[in-house]
Scaffold this active site. Sequence first.
Site, PDB file in Angstrom:
ATOM      1  N   PRO A  95       0.826  -1.203   0.000  1.00  0.00           N
ATOM      2  CA  PRO A  95       0.000   0.000   0.000  1.00  0.00           C
ATOM      3  C   PRO A  95       0.871   1.268   0.000  1.00  0.00           C
ATOM      4  O   PRO A  95       1.910   1.278   0.653  1.00  0.00           O
ATOM      5  CB  PRO A  95      -0.808  -0.094   1.301  1.00  0.00           C
ATOM      6  CG  PRO A  95      -0.419  -1.351   1.970  1.00  0.00           C
ATOM      7  CD  PRO A  95       0.646  -2.032   1.189  1.00  0.00           C
ATOM      8  N   VAL A  96       0.443   2.281  -0.761  1.00  0.00           N
ATOM      9  CA  VAL A  96       1.268   3.502  -0.842  1.00  0.00           C
ATOM     10  C   VAL A  96       1.037   4.395   0.384  1.00  0.00           C
ATOM     11  O   VAL A  96      -0.016   4.351   1.006  1.00  0.00           O
ATOM     12  CB  VAL A  96       1.007   4.329  -2.137  1.00  0.00           C
ATOM     13  CG1 VAL A  96       1.557   3.614  -3.344  1.00  0.00           C
ATOM     14  CG2 VAL A  96      -0.449   4.657  -2.299  1.00  0.00           C
ATOM     15  N   LEU A 100       5.154   1.385   4.649  1.00  0.00           N
ATOM     16  CA  LEU A 100       5.657   0.036   4.351  1.00  0.00           C
ATOM     17  C   LEU A 100       6.709   0.033   3.236  1.00  0.00           C
ATOM     18  O   LEU A 100       7.026  -1.006   2.676  1.00  0.00           O
ATOM     19  CB  LEU A 100       4.494  -0.901   4.007  1.00  0.00           C
ATOM     20  CG  LEU A 100       3.538  -1.192   5.177  1.00  0.00           C
ATOM     21  CD1 LEU A 100       2.363  -2.025   4.715  1.00  0.00           C
ATOM     22  CD2 LEU A 100       4.251  -1.894   6.325  1.00  0.00           C
ATOM     23  N   GLY A 101       7.211   1.212   2.927  1.00  0.00           N
ATOM     24  CA  GLY A 101       8.353   1.284   2.011  1.00  0.00           C
ATOM     25  C   GLY A 101       8.000   1.147   0.545  1.00  0.00           C
ATOM     26  O   GLY A 101       8.850   0.769  -0.255  1.00  0.00           O
ATOM     27  N   SER A 102       6.758   1.485   0.171  1.00  0.00           N
ATOM     28  CA  SER A 102       6.340   1.267  -1.211  1.00  0.00           C
ATOM     29  C   SER A 102       7.200   2.042  -2.211  1.00  0.00           C
ATOM     30  O   SER A 102       7.628   1.493  -3.228  1.00  0.00           O
ATOM     31  CB  SER A 102       4.849   1.593  -1.355  1.00  0.00           C
ATOM     32  OG  SER A 102       4.626   2.664  -2.199  1.00  0.00           O
ATOM     33  N   ALA A 104      10.327   3.160  -1.979  1.00  0.00           N
ATOM     34  CA  ALA A 104      11.691   2.618  -2.069  1.00  0.00           C
ATOM     35  C   ALA A 104      11.681   1.287  -2.807  1.00  0.00           C
ATOM     36  O   ALA A 104      12.555   0.995  -3.620  1.00  0.00           O
ATOM     37  CB  ALA A 104      12.278   2.441  -0.673  1.00  0.00           C
ATOM     38  N   ASP A 146      14.840   3.340   4.447  1.00  0.00           N
ATOM     39  CA  ASP A 146      13.893   2.574   3.625  1.00  0.00           C
ATOM     40  C   ASP A 146      14.597   1.905   2.450  1.00  0.00           C
ATOM     41  O   ASP A 146      14.459   0.697   2.234  1.00  0.00           O
ATOM     42  CB  ASP A 146      12.808   3.507   3.055  1.00  0.00           C
ATOM     43  CG  ASP A 146      11.690   3.739   4.038  1.00  0.00           C
ATOM     44  OD1 ASP A 146      11.912   3.536   5.241  1.00  0.00           O
ATOM     45  OD2 ASP A 146      10.592   4.130   3.587  1.00  0.00           O
TER      46      ASP A 146
HETATM   47  O1  PMV Z   1       8.672   5.588   4.708  1.00  0.00           O
HETATM   48  P1  PMV Z   1       8.204   5.540   6.105  1.00  0.00           P
HETATM   49  O2  PMV Z   1       6.885   6.179   6.315  1.00  0.00           O
HETATM   50  O3  PMV Z   1       8.366   4.177   6.692  1.00  0.00           O
HETATM   51  O4  PMV Z   1       9.175   6.466   6.996  1.00  0.00           O
HETATM   52  C1  PMV Z   1      10.542   6.337   7.036  1.00  0.00           C
HETATM   53  C2  PMV Z   1      11.072   6.612   8.376  1.00  0.00           C
HETATM   54  C3  PMV Z   1      11.280   8.055   8.805  1.00  0.00           C
HETATM   55  O5  PMV Z   1      12.225   7.989   9.868  1.00  0.00           O
HETATM   56  C4  PMV Z   1       9.996   8.666   9.324  1.00  0.00           C
HETATM   57  C5  PMV Z   1      11.826   8.931   7.700  1.00  0.00           C
HETATM   58  C6  PMV Z   1      13.232   8.587   7.292  1.00  0.00           C
HETATM   59  O6  PMV Z   1      13.619   9.066   6.220  1.00  0.00           O
HETATM   60  O7  PMV Z   1      13.964   7.895   8.012  1.00  0.00           O
END
Ligand code: PMV
Length: 307
Positions: A95-96, A100-102, A104, A146
């Site tokens: 899911p975007v 959950l890293g969508s 990346a 990520d």
């Molecule tokens: O992509 P997300 O929503 O899992 O967030 C990454 C983690 C953060 O620490 C909030 C941002 C980062 O760049 O490390």
Amino acid sequence: MKASAPGKIILFGEHAVVYGRPALAAPVTQIHAEAEVSDSAQAGIWIDAPNVELHAELNTLAPDDPLATVIHNLFFQLGIDPFPSLKISIRSTIPVASGLGSGASVSVALIRACSGHLGHELTDEEVNAFAYEIEKLHHGTPSGIDNTVVTYAKPVYFIKGRPIEIFRVGRPFTIVIGDTGISAPTKESVRDVRKLWDADREKWEGVFDRVGEIAAKAKTLIENGTWPELGPLMSQNHTLLQEMTVSSPEIDKLVKAAEKSGALGAKLSGGGRGGNVIALVEPERTEAVANTLKESGAQRVIITMIE
Ligand code: PMV
């Protein structure tokens, strides 16, 4: 040429990781992004990505579009000129905008499929560096966690700017992931935490230090296989994330519900404000916690092993 990359969760340390503190993240193999590249008889580079309702030729995309940027950066670095005619298909079950890293994962799959198709095998380190550039478009000032966990598809202990440390899991453990169903851009929560930090650096450096200590302690527990002790650390980490204003009523509801139904600890995972909650469970409590999360409003639940 086909390539895929997993989703991910952050076990400990999100947000503080942007300020140089350690964080722990792990791949989630139950969800993934996939990219397939083939030669095309039709001129141009045609991208088909139904998850984001995209079917377009590269040149019609905005210059800062993340998919277009992946392709432009990569082709430029590989010295591909003129661009060949290609068909690129991107599919994702992640899911975007839900932590959950969508973003990346799509970048990593796309980088691997394109470079592989063009006969340039890249190392993980090179893939990771490309993906990090794209993360900057998604997140503003990302730490790089990520793209790192998704590229290596292994649990990582991450400190910004330091060499990648893949950590050993002494004894596998179970995590239940519950989705609030609310999509929340990480860029915004990262920006808001920066505003707090700008206004009172001394206070927030102290909060980030506490998060960093939790992440460091958690790594030792995981390596030693004493994972049940992670529960209280998760809950402490969640309290600090609430303090950073990145939780939400929906997240807190799922965290409380998980703890009440027997999880050893729970917290938000990722950027926050929406997205996913993770709960540490003993194997025999997995179903009960998963069901409680669903009854408490989780839009979907994933059960994964950290190993
Ligand atoms: O992509 P997300 O929503 O899992 O967030 C990454 C983690 C953060 O620490 C909030 C941002 C980062 O760049 O490390």
